[in-house]
Design a protein around this motif. Structure first.
Motif, PDB file in Angstrom:
ATOM      1  N   LEU A 137       0.873  -1.066  -0.004  1.00 42.94           N
ATOM      2  CA  LEU A 137      -0.161  -0.220   0.026  1.00 42.94           C
ATOM      3  C   LEU A 137       0.689   1.349   0.029  1.00 42.94           C
ATOM      4  O   LEU A 137       1.823   1.322   0.792  1.00 42.94           O
ATOM      5  N   ARG A 139       1.241   5.315   0.482  1.00 48.24           N
ATOM      6  CA  ARG A 139       0.634   6.657   0.645  1.00 48.24           C
ATOM      7  C   ARG A 139       1.449   7.696   0.730  1.00 48.24           C
ATOM      8  O   ARG A 139       2.760   7.657   0.925  1.00 48.24           O
ATOM      9  N   ALA A 161      -3.696  10.703   3.949  1.00 48.06           N
ATOM     10  CA  ALA A 161      -2.879  10.799   3.022  1.00 48.06           C
ATOM     11  C   ALA A 161      -3.431  11.590   1.639  1.00 48.06           C
ATOM     12  O   ALA A 161      -4.533  11.653   1.448  1.00 48.06           O
ATOM     13  N   THR A 164      -3.386   7.438  -2.001  1.00 54.32           N
ATOM     14  CA  THR A 164      -3.434   6.202  -1.691  1.00 54.32           C
ATOM     15  C   THR A 164      -3.297   5.307  -2.813  1.00 54.32           C
ATOM     16  O   THR A 164      -4.556   5.307  -3.519  1.00 54.32           O
TER      17      THR A 164
END
Length: 227
Positions: A137, A139, A161, A164
């Protein structure tokens, strides 16, 4: 790792990307006498100022560990607050530092379990975490200390964020070089870091097709040895 002003990459004890202030704190690796320098990097731009101190031994209590920061005469200057990594589930992969006090100012640090990369450029912060179902992931955070903080599981802390992206991949894992790959609306984001303590370096690139649109090198970063 940290590229101090006018010098090459050097090892750091930790990088604290603030969630309540527009700066980044970097603590240098302690010397044999436990002398350290606490760098403050202002956002944006990462203009650096440094203060010298001695890092004391950790004082653990209920899985919270405080490391005192003292001056040349033994006077108290502040502390570093960390979690015992053993209490972080599913495990801390980078230093579990959650806050730093210097003088009267307390800086809260961005922290998440399973962090693979946390780096700062002159324009933004970038965090990569591993997830059980969504791959890596990505961010990024653009000078967002004005936003409310978010409490995360296992003592973590974050802010909203700016961007993302889920389902990232480890594009390259060769020796100490790791390259992470993400796609979003026709754009490719690549984050690259070295985990070699003698040869730092890293940053983020944005591409469209084969054309590189942007490259931002990190001024400081922490990266997990485990990809």
């Amino acid at each position: 790792m940290f590229a101090a002003p006018g010098s090459r990459w050097s090892a750091a004890a930790f990088v604290c990307d603030a969630t309540n202030r527009d700066h980044v704190l970097v603590l240098s690796a302690p010397t044999n006498g436990r002398r350290v320098r606490l760098w403050a990097l202002a956002k944006p731009g990462l203009a650096a100022t440094g203060n010298d101190a001695t890092l004391g031994r950790g004082d653990p209590g209920m899985n919270q560990i405080y490391y005192p920061l003292t001056g040349g005469g033994g006077e108290q200057l502040g502390w570093v607050h960390a979690l015992n990594p053993a209490i972080v589930e599913p495990g801390a992969t980078t230093p579990a530092v959650t806050s730093v006090k210097w003088g009267q100012q307390i800086t809260n640090c961005r922290f998440a379990p399973q962090t693979r990369v946390l780096g700062v450029t002159p324009r933004r912060s970038v965090q990569i975490t591993a997830t059980p179902t969504r791959g890596y992931l990505y961010r990024s955070y653009n000078d967002d200390a004005r936003l409310a903080e978010i409490e995360q599981p296992w003592g973590g802390r974050d802010t909203h964020a700016s961007l993302t992206i889920a389902n990232g991949q480890l594009l390259e894992h060769r020796g100490a070089r790791n390259v992470y790959h993400f796609t979003n609306n026709g754009y490719t984001y690549r984050v690259f870091v070295s985990t070699d303590p003698l040869r730092g370096g890293g940053g983020v690139q944005v591409l469209r097709g084969d054309r590189v649109l942007m490259t931002e090198p990190f001024g400081a970063y922490t990266a997990a040895v485990q990809p």
